[in-house]
Design a protein around this motif. Structure first.
Motif, short mmCIF file in Angstrom:
data_model
loop_
_atom_site.label_atom_id
_atom_site.label_comp_id
_atom_site.label_asym_id
_atom_site.label_seq_id
_atom_site.Cartn_x
_atom_site.Cartn_y
_atom_site.Cartn_z
N LYS A 147 0.93 -1.18 -0.06
CA LYS A 147 -0.06 0.02 0.00
C LYS A 147 0.85 1.35 0.01
O LYS A 147 0.19 2.23 -0.24
CB LYS A 147 -0.79 0.15 1.16
N ASP A 148 2.03 1.14 0.58
CA ASP A 148 2.93 2.39 0.54
C ASP A 148 4.05 2.45 -0.32
O ASP A 148 4.61 3.27 -0.84
CB ASP A 148 3.65 2.09 2.05
N SER A 149 4.04 1.34 -1.30
CA SER A 149 5.35 1.32 -2.33
C SER A 149 5.22 2.53 -3.41
O SER A 149 6.25 3.06 -3.74
CB SER A 149 5.26 0.03 -2.76
N ASN A 150 4.10 2.36 -4.02
CA ASN A 150 4.10 3.53 -5.06
C ASN A 150 4.17 4.69 -4.70
O ASN A 150 5.03 5.53 -5.31
CB ASN A 150 2.64 3.36 -5.92
N ARG A 151 3.67 5.19 -3.70
CA ARG A 151 3.83 6.51 -3.18
C ARG A 151 5.36 6.72 -2.64
O ARG A 151 5.97 8.00 -3.13
CB ARG A 151 3.20 6.84 -1.91
N LEU A 152 6.06 5.68 -2.06
CA LEU A 152 7.45 5.84 -1.79
C LEU A 152 8.21 6.02 -2.91
O LEU A 152 9.20 6.55 -3.07
CB LEU A 152 7.65 4.52 -0.92
N VAL A 153 8.00 4.98 -4.19
CA VAL A 153 8.86 5.24 -5.22
C VAL A 153 8.81 6.49 -5.92
O VAL A 153 9.76 6.84 -6.27
CB VAL A 153 8.39 3.98 -6.21
N ASN A 154 7.57 7.06 -6.08
CA ASN A 154 7.38 8.45 -6.40
C ASN A 154 8.25 9.42 -5.44
O ASN A 154 8.88 10.22 -6.37
CB ASN A 154 6.10 8.91 -6.52
N ALA A 155 8.15 9.28 -4.42
CA ALA A 155 8.79 10.41 -3.63
C ALA A 155 10.16 10.33 -3.58
O ALA A 155 10.94 11.28 -3.84
CB ALA A 155 8.31 10.18 -1.92
N LEU A 156 10.93 8.81 -3.65
CA LEU A 156 12.43 8.75 -3.92
C LEU A 156 12.71 9.23 -5.39
O LEU A 156 13.86 9.93 -5.46
CB LEU A 156 12.66 7.43 -3.76
N LEU A 212 22.31 9.89 2.54
CA LEU A 212 21.69 8.55 3.37
C LEU A 212 20.53 9.15 4.19
O LEU A 212 19.34 8.59 4.06
CB LEU A 212 22.68 7.98 4.10
N ASP A 213 20.78 10.22 4.85
CA ASP A 213 19.89 11.04 5.89
C ASP A 213 18.64 11.32 4.81
O ASP A 213 17.54 11.14 5.44
CB ASP A 213 20.20 12.11 6.66
N ASP A 214 18.77 11.87 3.76
CA ASP A 214 17.66 12.34 3.03
C ASP A 214 16.57 11.29 2.54
O ASP A 214 15.34 11.13 2.52
CB ASP A 214 18.22 13.21 1.87
N ALA A 215 17.37 10.14 2.15
CA ALA A 215 16.74 9.01 1.69
C ALA A 215 16.03 8.43 3.05
O ALA A 215 14.90 7.86 2.86
CB ALA A 215 17.56 7.93 1.08
N LEU A 216 16.61 8.08 3.99
CA LEU A 216 15.78 7.69 5.08
C LEU A 216 14.73 8.45 5.65
O LEU A 216 13.80 8.14 5.92
CB LEU A 216 16.79 7.58 6.25
N LYS A 217 14.75 9.86 5.49
CA LYS A 217 13.52 10.79 5.71
C LYS A 217 12.61 10.72 4.67
O LYS A 217 11.20 10.70 5.23
CB LYS A 217 14.07 12.18 5.95
N ILE A 218 12.78 10.27 3.45
CA ILE A 218 11.72 10.04 2.56
C ILE A 218 11.06 8.86 2.96
O ILE A 218 9.66 8.73 2.82
CB ILE A 218 12.23 10.28 1.01
N ILE A 219 11.80 7.95 3.35
CA ILE A 219 11.29 6.35 3.58
C ILE A 219 10.30 6.57 4.67
O ILE A 219 9.10 6.25 4.95
CB ILE A 219 12.15 5.37 3.87
N LYS A 220 10.89 7.41 5.83
CA LYS A 220 9.73 7.58 6.85
C LYS A 220 8.64 8.17 6.83
O LYS A 220 7.79 8.05 7.44
CB LYS A 220 10.90 8.10 8.16
N ASP A 221 8.87 9.40 5.99
CA ASP A 221 7.76 10.00 5.82
C ASP A 221 6.66 9.48 4.76
O ASP A 221 5.47 9.89 4.77
CB ASP A 221 8.21 11.41 5.19
N ASN A 222 6.87 8.42 4.19
CA ASN A 222 6.17 7.95 3.27
C ASN A 222 5.49 6.56 3.56
O ASN A 222 4.77 5.96 2.69
CB ASN A 222 6.55 7.99 1.89
#
Length: 109
Positions: free
Chosen positions: A11-20, A53-63
């Motif tokens: 359920k979270d994967s498409n939103r996360l891929v787009n944000a990344l 790395l911190d930017d990527a982890l923040k995107i993952i956490k936020d999505n």
């Protein structure tokens, strides 16, 4: 360089891929199955420079949000029936399980 492996709910994967993608992170998406709920999930492989790395982890956490879900129990099938509860239970699902691995070499052909 680091390799991020993030296991997330479908359920979270498409939103996360787009944000990344918006953050200029390239991702490889793998369809996987979780061992606990036996449901489909998604494992993302993301390569990034150490300073990002911190930017990527923040995107993952936020999505990747956590939520509660009702799960039907699985019968014991030869196990101890004394501890078997024959009614659905609420479990927390979602979020992300993230592994960060050091990369010694990186090649793109």
């Amino acid at each position: 360089m680091k390799l991020i492996m993030a296991v997330v709910q479908d359920k979270d994967s498409n939103r996360l891929v787009n944000a990344l993608g918006e953050g200029n992170f390239r991702t490889t998406k793998l369809a996987t199955t979780g061992g606990f709920l036996k449901e489909g999930n998604t494992t993302l492989m993301v390569g990034c420079e150490d300073e990002k790395l911190d930017d990527a982890l923040k995107i993952i956490k936020d999505n990747c949000s956590q939520r509660e879900q009702m799960v039907a129990p699985i019968s014991p099938m030869g196990g101890n029936a004394d501890s078997y509860i024959p009614q659905p239970v609420k479990v927390e699902v979602g979020g992300a399980t993230v592994f960060v691995l050091p990369i010694e070499s990186y090649f793109q052909f």
